[in-house]
Design an enzyme around this catalytic site. Structure first.
Site, PDB file in Angstrom:
ATOM      1  N   GLY A   1      -3.345   4.961  -1.881  1.00  0.00           N
ATOM      2  CA  GLY A   1      -3.690   3.558  -2.077  1.00  0.00           C
ATOM      3  C   GLY A   1      -4.749   3.381  -3.152  1.00  0.00           C
ATOM      4  N   SER A   2      -5.117   2.128  -3.390  1.00  0.00           N
ATOM      5  CA  SER A   2      -6.046   1.837  -4.487  1.00  0.00           C
ATOM      6  C   SER A   2      -7.492   2.194  -4.136  1.00  0.00           C
ATOM      7  CB  SER A   2      -5.944   0.350  -4.855  1.00  0.00           C
ATOM      8  OG  SER A   2      -6.200  -0.451  -3.720  1.00  0.00           O
ATOM      9  N   THR A   3      -7.855   2.182  -2.853  1.00  0.00           N
ATOM     10  CA  THR A   3      -9.238   2.509  -2.477  1.00  0.00           C
ATOM     11  C   THR A   3      -9.497   4.001  -2.631  1.00  0.00           C
ATOM     12  OG1 THR A   3      -9.043   0.720  -0.878  1.00  0.00           O
ATOM     13  CG2 THR A   3     -10.987   2.108  -0.701  1.00  0.00           C
TER      14      THR A   3
ATOM     15  N   GLY B   1      -7.458   4.972   3.120  1.00  0.00           N
ATOM     16  CA  GLY B   1      -7.626   3.522   3.224  1.00  0.00           C
ATOM     17  C   GLY B   1      -6.884   2.975   4.433  1.00  0.00           C
TER      18      GLY B   1
ATOM     19  N   ASP C   1      -4.791  -0.978   5.834  1.00  0.00           N
ATOM     20  CA  ASP C   1      -4.434  -2.370   5.558  1.00  0.00           C
ATOM     21  C   ASP C   1      -5.187  -3.323   6.486  1.00  0.00           C
ATOM     22  OD1 ASP C   1      -2.471  -1.808   3.510  1.00  0.00           O
ATOM     23  OD2 ASP C   1      -1.381  -0.837   5.129  1.00  0.00           O
TER      24      ASP C   1
ATOM     25  N   LYS D   1      -1.510   0.863   8.729  1.00  0.00           N
ATOM     26  CA  LYS D   1      -1.403   1.554   7.451  1.00  0.00           C
ATOM     27  C   LYS D   1       0.066   1.551   7.020  1.00  0.00           C
ATOM     28  CE  LYS D   1      -3.566   5.338   6.580  1.00  0.00           C
ATOM     29  NZ  LYS D   1      -3.779   4.790   5.233  1.00  0.00           N
TER      30      LYS D   1
ATOM     31  N   GLU E   1       0.494  10.273   5.602  1.00  0.00           N
ATOM     32  CA  GLU E   1      -0.905   9.916   5.901  1.00  0.00           C
ATOM     33  C   GLU E   1      -1.254  10.270   7.347  1.00  0.00           C
ATOM     34  OE1 GLU E   1      -1.574   6.140   2.884  1.00  0.00           O
ATOM     35  OE2 GLU E   1      -0.933   5.756   4.920  1.00  0.00           O
TER      36      GLU E   1
ATOM     37  N   LYS F   1     -10.197  -6.131   5.056  1.00  0.00           N
ATOM     38  CA  LYS F   1      -9.442  -5.350   6.048  1.00  0.00           C
ATOM     39  C   LYS F   1     -10.033  -5.430   7.456  1.00  0.00           C
ATOM     40  CE  LYS F   1      -7.225  -3.870   2.379  1.00  0.00           C
ATOM     41  NZ  LYS F   1      -7.032  -2.506   2.000  1.00  0.00           N
TER      42      LYS F   1
HETATM   43  O1  5RP Z   1      -1.623   3.027   4.033  1.00  0.00           O
HETATM   44  C1  5RP Z   1      -1.718   2.998   2.838  1.00  0.00           C
HETATM   45  C2  5RP Z   1      -0.611   3.352   1.929  1.00  0.00           C
HETATM   46  O2  5RP Z   1       0.560   3.576   2.642  1.00  0.00           O
HETATM   47  C3  5RP Z   1      -3.002   2.584   2.212  1.00  0.00           C
HETATM   48  O3  5RP Z   1      -4.038   3.358   2.698  1.00  0.00           O
HETATM   49  C4  5RP Z   1      -3.237   1.134   2.552  1.00  0.00           C
HETATM   50  O4  5RP Z   1      -2.093   0.392   2.156  1.00  0.00           O
HETATM   51  C5  5RP Z   1      -4.480   0.591   1.863  1.00  0.00           C
HETATM   52  O5  5RP Z   1      -4.260   0.567   0.491  1.00  0.00           O
HETATM   53  P1  5RP Z   1      -5.335  -0.014  -0.524  1.00  0.00           P
HETATM   54  O6  5RP Z   1      -6.478   0.934  -0.533  1.00  0.00           O
HETATM   55  O7  5RP Z   1      -4.597  -0.081  -1.836  1.00  0.00           O
HETATM   56  O8  5RP Z   1      -5.720  -1.390  -0.036  1.00  0.00           O
END
Ligand code: 5RP
Length: 278
Positions: free
Chosen positions: A39-41, A98, A100, A110, A119, A137
């Site tokens: 993910g982006s984080t 990370g 959601d 997630k 994950e 979140k």
């Molecule tokens: O579960 C995930 C990917 O499958 C990510 O950890 C989740 O979607 C959070 O992503 P982001 O850091 O981009 O908000």
């Protein structure tokens, strides 16, 4: 007047602050095996790790949860290995990932990025799983109040119609096969060659209340729904991370020991089962 760019920059900065704090608090130089989520984080988690002295990081091996985190590890020049190479009996020292949405009991949704199966394997292989996220979140009203796209469920493509039927029977208000990215016709195909179904339920209760009947009128606890979803034939894994945390069991925990949230005011809040969100 604040623009959309300002809002996006604020969110990105909050992810960065949470990531650097989580790494400072939970990556001991003595650690050898580190899980890296998706993910982006997590991009900021890898940046925080890369900012450490190579004398520390060169002794560590990093385990990805999919193609994105594999590339992040490689691009940062960190040592890459796969979870199937971690010998039986050996646990990861820590996993950073990370989420959601995070509820008051540290249950997670997630899979927004379709990486949930790997994950969960990597997080539950760690002695401690540390969640890193931004303020959007935090879920006060139960999973499903902030992340409205539904619980991601990884399914065998041939089973998808039957899974959709079962989800309806369990009270899902809507469930559909996730589409691929723009420019890709058809379903979103995961790193494991499977599909994702997103299932929207009424907000999930973090804990059962006295006299409450799980599933009645489509209202579920996280644990109650998760136990049903994982048993549907054709479901490979679900994007609910639930049950015990790494502080309660020695291995196999899906829930984090702590969730770090970058806040809009530039502070970082930490949520644990003992102290709540402080
Ligand atoms: O579960 C995930 C990917 O499958 C990510 O950890 C989740 O979607 C959070 O992503 P982001 O850091 O981009 O908000």
């Amino acid at each position: 007047m604040a623009t959309a760019n300002d809002a996006a920059a604020l969110i990105e900065e909050s992810k960065r602050l949470a990531a650097f704090q989580a790494v400072a608090d939970h990556l001991s130089p003595s650690y050898r095996h580190i899980g890296i989520g998706s993910g982006s984080t997590v991009v900021h988690v890898v940046a925080a790790i890369s900012s450490l002295s190579p004398s520390i990081t060169s002794a560590m091996t990093f385990y990805p949860t999919g193609a994105q985190s594999e590339a992040l590890i490689e691009d940062a020049g960190l040592r890459l290995a796969y979870i199937n190479k971690l010998p039986p009996g050996v646990q990861l020292d820590v996993c950073f990932d990370g989420a959601d949405e995070v509820d008051s009991a540290l249950n997670l949704i997630k899979g927004g990025g379709a990486c949930l199966w790997q994950e969960k394997i990597v997080a539950s292989a760690a002695k401690k799983f540390v969640c890193v996220a931004d303020f959007r979140k935090i879920s006060e009203g139960g999973l499903g109040t902030e992340w409205k796209k539904g619980v991601p469920i990884e399914v065998l493509p041939m089973a998808a119609p039957r899974v959709l039927d079962e989800l309806k029977r369990l009270g899902a208000q809507g469930a559909k096969i996730r589409s691929g990215l723009p420019g890709k016709a058809g379903a979103c195909v995961t790193d494991n060659g499977l599909w994702i179904v997103d299932a929207v339920f009424k907000p999930l209760l973090a804990k059962a209340e006295e006299g409450y009947e799980d599933g009645k009128d489509g209202v579920w606890t996280v644990d109650g729904l998760a136990d049903k979803l994982i048993k549907i034939p054709g479901v490979a894994e679900i994007g609910l991370f639930y049950g015990k945390s790494g502080l309660e069991v020695e291995s196999g925990a899906q829930k984090p020991v702590a969730a770090y949230f970058g806040m809009a005011d530039g502070s970082v809040k930490v949520q644990t089962l003992e102290k709540g969100l402080v």
